[in-house]
Design a protein around this motif. Structure first.
Motif, mmCIF file in Angstrom:
data_model
loop_
_atom_site.group_PDB
_atom_site.id
_atom_site.type_symbol
_atom_site.label_atom_id
_atom_site.label_comp_id
_atom_site.label_asym_id
_atom_site.label_seq_id
_atom_site.Cartn_x
_atom_site.Cartn_y
_atom_site.Cartn_z
ATOM 1 N N ALA A 19 0.832 -1.211 0.000
ATOM 2 C CA ALA A 19 0.000 0.000 0.000
ATOM 3 C C ALA A 19 0.861 1.253 0.000
ATOM 4 O O ALA A 19 0.608 2.197 -0.764
ATOM 5 N N ARG A 20 1.886 1.289 0.829
ATOM 6 C CA ARG A 20 2.753 2.458 0.897
ATOM 7 C C ARG A 20 3.539 2.636 -0.397
ATOM 8 O O ARG A 20 3.753 3.767 -0.858
ATOM 9 N N TRP A 21 3.992 1.521 -0.988
ATOM 10 C CA TRP A 21 4.693 1.587 -2.276
ATOM 11 C C TRP A 21 3.790 2.154 -3.362
ATOM 12 O O TRP A 21 4.195 3.010 -4.137
ATOM 13 N N LEU A 22 2.544 1.702 -3.378
ATOM 14 C CA LEU A 22 1.595 2.129 -4.395
ATOM 15 C C LEU A 22 1.325 3.631 -4.305
ATOM 16 O O LEU A 22 1.263 4.331 -5.325
ATOM 17 N N VAL A 23 1.199 4.140 -3.101
ATOM 18 C CA VAL A 23 0.936 5.565 -2.910
ATOM 19 C C VAL A 23 2.182 6.397 -3.210
ATOM 20 O O VAL A 23 2.111 7.416 -3.909
ATOM 21 N N PHE A 61 -0.784 14.672 -6.515
ATOM 22 C CA PHE A 61 -0.544 14.619 -5.074
ATOM 23 C C PHE A 61 0.885 14.170 -4.818
ATOM 24 O O PHE A 61 1.605 13.721 -5.718
ATOM 25 N N SER A 62 1.298 14.262 -3.575
ATOM 26 C CA SER A 62 2.589 13.729 -3.148
ATOM 27 C C SER A 62 2.495 13.377 -1.674
ATOM 28 O O SER A 62 1.844 14.079 -0.897
ATOM 29 N N GLY A 113 8.522 8.782 1.385
ATOM 30 C CA GLY A 113 7.096 9.003 1.508
ATOM 31 C C GLY A 113 6.592 8.760 2.925
ATOM 32 O O GLY A 113 7.110 7.917 3.654
ATOM 33 N N THR A 114 5.561 9.507 3.296
ATOM 34 C CA THR A 114 4.956 9.366 4.628
ATOM 35 C C THR A 114 3.674 8.550 4.596
ATOM 36 O O THR A 114 3.176 8.141 5.638
ATOM 37 N N GLY A 115 3.122 8.364 3.392
ATOM 38 C CA GLY A 115 1.837 7.678 3.269
ATOM 39 C C GLY A 115 0.657 8.625 3.291
ATOM 40 O O GLY A 115 -0.454 8.237 2.938
ATOM 41 N N VAL A 116 0.878 9.870 3.701
ATOM 42 C CA VAL A 116 -0.197 10.866 3.775
ATOM 43 C C VAL A 116 -0.209 11.685 2.483
ATOM 44 O O VAL A 116 0.777 12.371 2.177
ATOM 45 N N PRO A 117 -1.296 11.664 1.725
ATOM 46 C CA PRO A 117 -1.331 12.434 0.475
ATOM 47 C C PRO A 117 -1.569 13.928 0.733
ATOM 48 O O PRO A 117 -2.454 14.303 1.511
ATOM 49 N N TYR A 118 -0.756 14.756 0.069
ATOM 50 C CA TYR A 118 -0.921 16.200 0.121
ATOM 51 C C TYR A 118 -1.300 16.701 -1.267
ATOM 52 O O TYR A 118 -0.877 16.144 -2.286
ATOM 53 N N PHE A 119 -2.070 17.787 -1.298
ATOM 54 C CA PHE A 119 -2.605 18.320 -2.555
ATOM 55 C C PHE A 119 -2.410 19.836 -2.596
ATOM 56 O O PHE A 119 -2.391 20.496 -1.561
ATOM 57 N N TYR A 120 -2.303 20.351 -3.812
ATOM 58 C CA TYR A 120 -2.179 21.797 -4.039
ATOM 59 C C TYR A 120 -3.407 22.206 -4.845
ATOM 60 O O TYR A 120 -3.460 22.027 -6.062
ATOM 61 N N LEU A 121 -4.402 22.765 -4.154
ATOM 62 C CA LEU A 121 -5.714 22.976 -4.759
ATOM 63 C C LEU A 121 -6.129 24.441 -4.707
ATOM 64 O O LEU A 121 -5.731 25.192 -3.816
ATOM 65 N N THR A 122 -6.964 24.819 -5.658
ATOM 66 C CA THR A 122 -7.522 26.169 -5.711
ATOM 67 C C THR A 122 -9.045 26.101 -5.583
ATOM 68 O O THR A 122 -9.669 25.173 -6.086
ATOM 69 N N THR A 123 -9.607 27.103 -4.934
ATOM 70 C CA THR A 123 -11.060 27.142 -4.792
ATOM 71 C C THR A 123 -11.752 27.543 -6.094
ATOM 72 O O THR A 123 -12.980 27.591 -6.162
ATOM 73 N N ARG A 130 4.554 21.428 0.761
ATOM 74 C CA ARG A 130 4.944 22.174 -0.441
ATOM 75 C C ARG A 130 6.239 21.620 -1.031
ATOM 76 O O ARG A 130 6.371 21.497 -2.265
ATOM 77 N N THR A 131 7.191 21.294 -0.175
ATOM 78 C CA THR A 131 8.431 20.699 -0.664
ATOM 79 C C THR A 131 8.156 19.376 -1.359
ATOM 80 O O THR A 131 8.694 19.102 -2.449
ATOM 81 N N ALA A 132 7.312 18.553 -0.744
ATOM 82 C CA ALA A 132 6.963 17.257 -1.329
ATOM 83 C C ALA A 132 6.255 17.434 -2.666
ATOM 84 O O ALA A 132 6.555 16.736 -3.650
ATOM 85 N N LEU A 133 5.320 18.359 -2.724
ATOM 86 C CA LEU A 133 4.546 18.579 -3.940
ATOM 87 C C LEU A 133 5.403 19.186 -5.050
ATOM 88 O O LEU A 133 5.357 18.736 -6.201
ATOM 89 N N PHE A 134 6.189 20.198 -4.724
ATOM 90 C CA PHE A 134 6.976 20.886 -5.752
ATOM 91 C C PHE A 134 8.135 20.031 -6.254
ATOM 92 O O PHE A 134 8.607 20.217 -7.370
ATOM 93 N N THR A 135 8.612 19.100 -5.428
ATOM 94 C CA THR A 135 9.651 18.172 -5.872
ATOM 95 C C THR A 135 9.094 17.195 -6.900
ATOM 96 O O THR A 135 9.721 16.915 -7.925
ATOM 97 N N LYS A 136 7.909 16.686 -6.621
ATOM 98 C CA LYS A 136 7.296 15.701 -7.512
ATOM 99 C C LYS A 136 6.599 16.351 -8.700
ATOM 100 O O LYS A 136 6.478 15.761 -9.768
ATOM 101 N N HIS A 137 6.146 17.595 -8.508
ATOM 102 C CA HIS A 137 5.410 18.326 -9.555
ATOM 103 C C HIS A 137 6.000 19.734 -9.688
ATOM 104 O O HIS A 137 5.397 20.715 -9.238
ATOM 105 N N PRO A 138 7.170 19.868 -10.305
ATOM 106 C CA PRO A 138 7.849 21.172 -10.379
ATOM 107 C C PRO A 138 7.007 22.275 -11.017
ATOM 108 O O PRO A 138 7.181 23.451 -10.696
#
Length: 234
Positions: free
Chosen positions: A69-73, A99-100, A107-117, A176-184
């Motif tokens: 599960a952790r590998w998949l995420v 996500f990242s 990885g921590t297993g916790v998904p983070y997202f960068y979203l706009t309203t 933000r570091t996790a997201l911007f590293t995976k999604h520059p």
């Protein structure tokens, strides 16, 4: 040897699966094998590869449920995030999102997202936190010829609460570091669109990675699993 669609490049510690989306990409495999580890996705893309995937050398054993599960995420970069629509009277609304769960290999297993309203997903979450994230193994290119719906091709759904992080918190900085590293590309998204960091507080896990139905896995087992054995710099 040329790198073409579906080519799997193996070195001691990583597997690179390259997908040529619009054209054949002809690059000596030796160029990839000579890159230092850990190799980040954006470094490969900077060499001209299209939609490349960097994976650890092998998948965990399918019976090691927490590891799988952790590998998949951690290996995925996008999924279907479902919220309850405020515009559709509470109907489920699924949306493709990036996500990242951490920088590659940590990885921590916790998904983070960068979203706009400006997008319904963030607006829905601010009204009703209930949400789920569905992820498939298929985009990783490790399902062989299996259909995405086949139990042989793993899938996981993380269900919980999609919450907004305090902008100046340490967790938001980590995210933000996790997201911007995976999604520059995210770094350059318009400031005026008010992108904010959200995370999924996981309350339930549903995963199928073989025949026989979903594998039993608690949130505690999932989060406490140590991913360092799959780190790219090992």
């Amino acid at each position: 040897m040329a790198l073409t669609k579906g080519t799997i490049v193996r070195s001691q510690k990583i597997v690179v699966i390259a997908c040529a989306c619009l054209q054949r990409i002809k690059t000596p495999i030796a160029h990839l094998q000579s890159l230092p580890l850990p190799i980040l996705l954006f470094k490969v893309q900077s060499l001209g590869y299209v939609d490349a995937r960097l994976l650890v050398e092998s998948k965990p054993d399918r019976d090691d449920t927490a590891a799988y599960a952790r590998w998949l995420v951690s290996q995925n970069s996008w999924g279907i995030l479902t919220t309850l629509s405020i515009e559709l009277e509470g109907s489920p609304f699924g949306n493709v999102v990036s996500f990242s769960d951490g920088v590659p290999g940590k990885g921590t297993g916790v998904p983070y997202f960068y979203l706009t309203t400006l997008d319904p997903t963030a607006r829905n979450a601010l009204k009703d936190h209930r949400s789920s994230l569905a992820i498939s193994e298929y985009p990783l290119g490790t399902c062989s010829n299996a259909d995405p719906e086949s139990p042989v091709c793993a899938k996981i759904t993380l269900t919980g609460r999609l919450v907004l992080l305090e902008a100046n918190s340490k967790e938001a900085e980590f995210a933000r570091t996790a997201l911007f590293t995976k999604h520059p590309e995210m770094k350059g998204w318009p400031k005026g669109h008010d992108f904010q960091v959200f995370k999924l507080e996981i309350e339930d896990i549903f995963m199928i990675n073989w025949f026989g139905g979903p594998k039993p896995l608690t949130v505690d087992q999932y989060l406490k699993y140590k991913m360092n054995i799959f780190a790219l710099d090992k």
